[in-house]
Design a protein around this motif. Sequence first.
Motif, mmCIF file in Angstrom:
data_model
loop_
_atom_site.group_PDB
_atom_site.id
_atom_site.type_symbol
_atom_site.label_atom_id
_atom_site.label_comp_id
_atom_site.label_asym_id
_atom_site.label_seq_id
_atom_site.Cartn_x
_atom_site.Cartn_y
_atom_site.Cartn_z
ATOM 1 N N LYS A 147 0.838 -1.210 0.000
ATOM 2 C CA LYS A 147 0.000 0.000 0.000
ATOM 3 C C LYS A 147 0.868 1.253 0.000
ATOM 4 O O LYS A 147 1.842 1.342 0.752
ATOM 5 C CB LYS A 147 -0.934 0.009 1.217
ATOM 6 N N GLY A 148 0.499 2.198 -0.861
ATOM 7 C CA GLY A 148 1.140 3.513 -0.857
ATOM 8 C C GLY A 148 0.116 4.532 -0.394
ATOM 9 O O GLY A 148 -0.130 4.735 0.782
ATOM 10 N N GLY A 149 -0.555 5.166 -1.374
ATOM 11 C CA GLY A 149 -1.586 6.157 -1.038
ATOM 12 C C GLY A 149 -2.930 5.544 -0.666
ATOM 13 O O GLY A 149 -3.815 6.255 -0.191
ATOM 14 N N ALA A 198 8.542 5.962 -2.907
ATOM 15 C CA ALA A 198 7.320 5.314 -3.402
ATOM 16 C C ALA A 198 6.071 5.721 -2.626
ATOM 17 O O ALA A 198 4.974 5.725 -3.167
ATOM 18 C CB ALA A 198 7.482 3.801 -3.338
ATOM 19 N N GLY A 220 -0.815 12.738 -11.158
ATOM 20 C CA GLY A 220 -2.270 12.587 -11.222
ATOM 21 C C GLY A 220 -2.992 13.849 -10.815
ATOM 22 O O GLY A 220 -2.382 14.812 -10.341
ATOM 23 N N CYS A 222 -5.622 13.949 -8.521
ATOM 24 C CA CYS A 222 -5.947 13.932 -7.089
ATOM 25 C C CYS A 222 -4.664 14.079 -6.279
ATOM 26 O O CYS A 222 -3.713 13.310 -6.477
ATOM 27 C CB CYS A 222 -6.652 12.615 -6.765
ATOM 28 N N GLY A 282 -0.188 -1.897 -10.401
ATOM 29 C CA GLY A 282 0.556 -1.947 -9.136
ATOM 30 C C GLY A 282 0.384 -3.276 -8.427
ATOM 31 O O GLY A 282 -0.627 -3.958 -8.594
ATOM 32 N N ASN A 429 -12.605 16.420 -5.172
ATOM 33 C CA ASN A 429 -12.318 15.021 -4.809
ATOM 34 C C ASN A 429 -12.985 14.594 -3.502
ATOM 35 O O ASN A 429 -12.920 13.411 -3.123
ATOM 36 C CB ASN A 429 -10.804 14.775 -4.693
HETATM 37 C C1 LIG Z 1 -10.065 10.193 -5.418
HETATM 38 C C2 LIG Z 1 -9.270 9.523 -6.487
HETATM 39 C C3 LIG Z 1 -8.842 10.251 -7.563
HETATM 40 C C4 LIG Z 1 -8.064 9.661 -8.554
HETATM 41 N N1 LIG Z 1 -7.626 10.433 -9.577
HETATM 42 C C5 LIG Z 1 -6.825 9.896 -10.509
HETATM 43 C C6 LIG Z 1 -6.282 10.690 -11.552
HETATM 44 O O1 LIG Z 1 -6.514 11.890 -11.627
HETATM 45 N N2 LIG Z 1 -5.504 10.086 -12.460
HETATM 46 C C7 LIG Z 1 -5.197 8.762 -12.401
HETATM 47 O O2 LIG Z 1 -4.462 8.284 -13.256
HETATM 48 N N3 LIG Z 1 -5.676 7.994 -11.434
HETATM 49 C C8 LIG Z 1 -6.484 8.522 -10.494
HETATM 50 N N4 LIG Z 1 -6.971 7.733 -9.497
HETATM 51 C C9 LIG Z 1 -6.632 6.297 -9.495
HETATM 52 C C10 LIG Z 1 -5.267 6.097 -8.817
HETATM 53 O O3 LIG Z 1 -4.261 6.678 -9.575
HETATM 54 C C11 LIG Z 1 -4.925 4.631 -8.708
HETATM 55 O O4 LIG Z 1 -5.894 4.001 -7.949
HETATM 56 C C12 LIG Z 1 -3.550 4.415 -8.104
HETATM 57 O O5 LIG Z 1 -3.162 3.093 -8.343
HETATM 58 C C13 LIG Z 1 -3.544 4.703 -6.620
HETATM 59 O O6 LIG Z 1 -2.259 4.632 -6.071
HETATM 60 P P1 LIG Z 1 -2.105 4.705 -4.486
HETATM 61 O O7 LIG Z 1 -0.697 4.455 -4.137
HETATM 62 O O8 LIG Z 1 -2.746 5.925 -3.975
HETATM 63 O O9 LIG Z 1 -3.034 3.513 -4.033
HETATM 64 P P2 LIG Z 1 -2.780 2.097 -3.385
HETATM 65 O O10 LIG Z 1 -4.150 1.581 -3.183
HETATM 66 O O11 LIG Z 1 -1.879 2.176 -2.230
HETATM 67 O O12 LIG Z 1 -2.051 1.317 -4.530
HETATM 68 C C14 LIG Z 1 -2.667 1.039 -5.765
HETATM 69 C C15 LIG Z 1 -2.099 -0.268 -6.306
HETATM 70 O O13 LIG Z 1 -0.703 -0.108 -6.495
HETATM 71 C C16 LIG Z 1 0.023 -0.997 -5.656
HETATM 72 N N5 LIG Z 1 1.142 -0.264 -5.096
HETATM 73 C C17 LIG Z 1 1.120 0.883 -4.369
HETATM 74 N N6 LIG Z 1 2.372 1.237 -4.035
HETATM 75 C C18 LIG Z 1 3.185 0.294 -4.556
HETATM 76 C C19 LIG Z 1 4.586 0.102 -4.545
HETATM 77 N N7 LIG Z 1 5.401 0.944 -3.931
HETATM 78 N N8 LIG Z 1 5.102 -0.981 -5.183
HETATM 79 C C20 LIG Z 1 4.283 -1.871 -5.810
HETATM 80 N N9 LIG Z 1 2.948 -1.733 -5.845
HETATM 81 C C21 LIG Z 1 2.403 -0.662 -5.231
HETATM 82 C C22 LIG Z 1 -0.949 -1.469 -4.593
HETATM 83 O O14 LIG Z 1 -0.625 -2.778 -4.174
HETATM 84 C C23 LIG Z 1 -2.271 -1.426 -5.325
HETATM 85 O O15 LIG Z 1 -2.445 -2.597 -6.050
HETATM 86 C C24 LIG Z 1 -7.744 8.279 -8.483
HETATM 87 C C25 LIG Z 1 -8.191 7.537 -7.399
HETATM 88 C C26 LIG Z 1 -8.952 8.146 -6.405
HETATM 89 C C27 LIG Z 1 -9.420 7.325 -5.241
#
Ligand SMILES: Cc1cc2nc3c(=O)[nH]c(=O)nc-3n(C[C@H](O)[C@H](O)[C@H](O)COP(=O)(O)OP(=O)(O)OC[C@H]3O[C@@H](n4cnc5c(N)ncnc54)[C@H](O)[C@@H]3O)c2cc1C
Length: 608
Positions: A147-149, A198, A220, A222, A282, A429
């Motif tokens: 998990k990252g964000g 990351a 992105g 958000c 991811g 958002n």
């Molecule tokens: C409110 C909102 C707005 C959004 N807006 C946009 C946007 O404008 N543009 C866009 O392209 N997307 C957008 N998204 C989608 C978002 O980019 C993806 O869901 C992204 O994968 C989220 O990354 P995260 O690290 O925040 O989430 P997480 O849920 O932590 O990770 C997402 C996936 O990536 C994997 N992962 C995370 N970190 C790592 C790491 N270091 N190494 C390997 N795998 C990892 C996780 O296991 C999971 O499968 C939005 C999502 C939300 C909820």
Amino acid sequence: MKRRSFLKRLAEIPVLGFLWRHLLSPTESAGGPASASFRRVRPSDPSWPTAASWEKLKQDVGGHLIKVESPFTACESSLESASCQEVIKNLRNPYYIGDQAGATQSTGWVDAWISAPSVYAVAAKNTDDVVAAVNFARENNLRVVVKGGGHSYQGTSNAADSLLIWTRAMNNIVLHDAFVGRGCEGSQAPQPAVTIGAGAMWIDAYNAVTTVAGRYVQGGGCATVGVAGLIQSGGFGSFSKNFGMAAAGLLEAEVVTADGAVRTVNACNDPDLFWGLKGGGGGSLGVVTKVTLRTHELPAFFGIVGATITAVSDAAFRQLIGQFLGFYAESLFNPRWGETVTFRPDNTLSIAMLFQGLDRKQAEDVWKPFLAWVARSPAELLLTLAPGIFSQPARKMWDVEFLKKNAPGMVFTDYRPGAPESHMWWASNQGEVGIFWHGYESLWLPASLLEKEQQKQLADALFAGSRYWRVSLHFNKGLAGAPVDAVAASRDTAMNPLVLDAFALAIIAGGGPPAYPGVPGHEPNPTVARQQATAIAKSMDELRKIVPETGSYVSESNFFERSWQRSFWGANYSRLKTAKAKYDPTGLFFVHHGVGSEDWSPDGFTRY
Ligand SMILES: Cc1cc2nc3c(=O)[nH]c(=O)nc-3n(C[C@H](O)[C@H](O)[C@H](O)COP(=O)(O)OP(=O)(O)OC[C@H]3O[C@@H](n4cnc5c(N)ncnc54)[C@H](O)[C@@H]3O)c2cc1C
């Protein structure tokens, strides 16, 4: 309420009971270990690591092993207690959610998943912590979650009975004037870049690169999305029509693979793994610990156009849709314009377009013909929100002080004591913070639909779709109309090449307020959720009728997408599978609809 009975209540909720059983005790639903060749261990299994083993891991990671709790632990004794109410209030703050090992930004998705805490988390501070966690998970046959964000719509950064590798604290940022990938000396020209931990959020990157250093990095929209998660799912921001996909800007990544090796991957080292990280999804190929991204010269201005226009009849709305499409094709279908318009069931067109490189006067000139056309029919077309066109120095785009002063309604800030001043999120958002999804559909629309003779059938399909649900077009999430170099860089990623010929991504989605099963007053309403899911699906069916080859991208898509391999990656899927077999042959890394996940039970515990 005692913990056991609290959890039992969650399981007894009729509609969610299935999910709960499926997610928490899925050995039965997967057909049982007898029919499976390989099964990961759960806390109830005798081979679950002993307390001493966990203690050893804790020492190996500098004490950063934590027992994960549901955020609702505070609610177990009383839902009315001040501490419980405080948690519920804070769960509308995306920074608070991000700081909880046991929480996710979406609370779930009807009939798909419900946010569930891991058993333990390694709250990694550095790459060595990640290596120790990966080795421990592999050696002990554990289900791993990264998990990252925490913004995954698909629920891929949480799983019950798992070990979480949590990168939140790995958020260092370093800018470079002349970066060359390791091993690429002599074959790659030095270029300005930024290396980002990351676990950093995009707001941290924008603050360092744009507000402080006056440059641009493609991320992105958000602010609180995680950097590594977005890069691995392709990633689009408001200005991607000019700068391309975020993943296309990846120059190098440090990644811990399933064997525990730390690899610095780029075009010169492990190029197949490097390519796979660029949009391959991811959580499937390894744990990324840091990324280095190209930076760009900052345009002089960023700006926004906002308006809503309500047609008084269906006929007038059809005309309005047609007129807007013609205007878009003629005047906005170029690298300057991104973001969104929405066609609503009440015959309203909402406009929220962002532009770059134009000042206010130039942007006004672009919109004059369309707004004049609207103004000529005051009885038919009502300006329910008068058009507003604003532009600002691009460097102020994520400058919280500037935004609070000049656009106070557009941003919220993390109000908790000690929070960094730059930590804001867009008001637009807020609706997604803690959302419980009812339905989500997305589809790339090919640029051929913008040709004059095709515009009518596109307008008809948008009108038909909008009878069921609101239909949004995200112009910045399709690369037709982008500059040649941005398209070329995006072509060299794992994303479905359909993105290159799409002028927009259509998104049709809906959800309800944060849903916490077992917490009275905050429970999901599955009846409404399923009705809405049906309406959303019908709405998208209208668009599918006119799109010969359908596709979308992994992170903003339907959990229930059937042909997800083709939809997300097209012909690139076989190359991704080859990379998966090479770098993760035993399938340590599993996520729903991730590369190779078809070999596993839906919960990722049993290999078929
Ligand atoms: C409110 C909102 C707005 C959004 N807006 C946009 C946007 O404008 N543009 C866009 O392209 N997307 C957008 N998204 C989608 C978002 O980019 C993806 O869901 C992204 O994968 C989220 O990354 P995260 O690290 O925040 O989430 P997480 O849920 O932590 O990770 C997402 C996936 O990536 C994997 N992962 C995370 N970190 C790592 C790491 N270091 N190494 C390997 N795998 C990892 C996780 O296991 C999971 O499968 C939005 C999502 C939300 C909820």
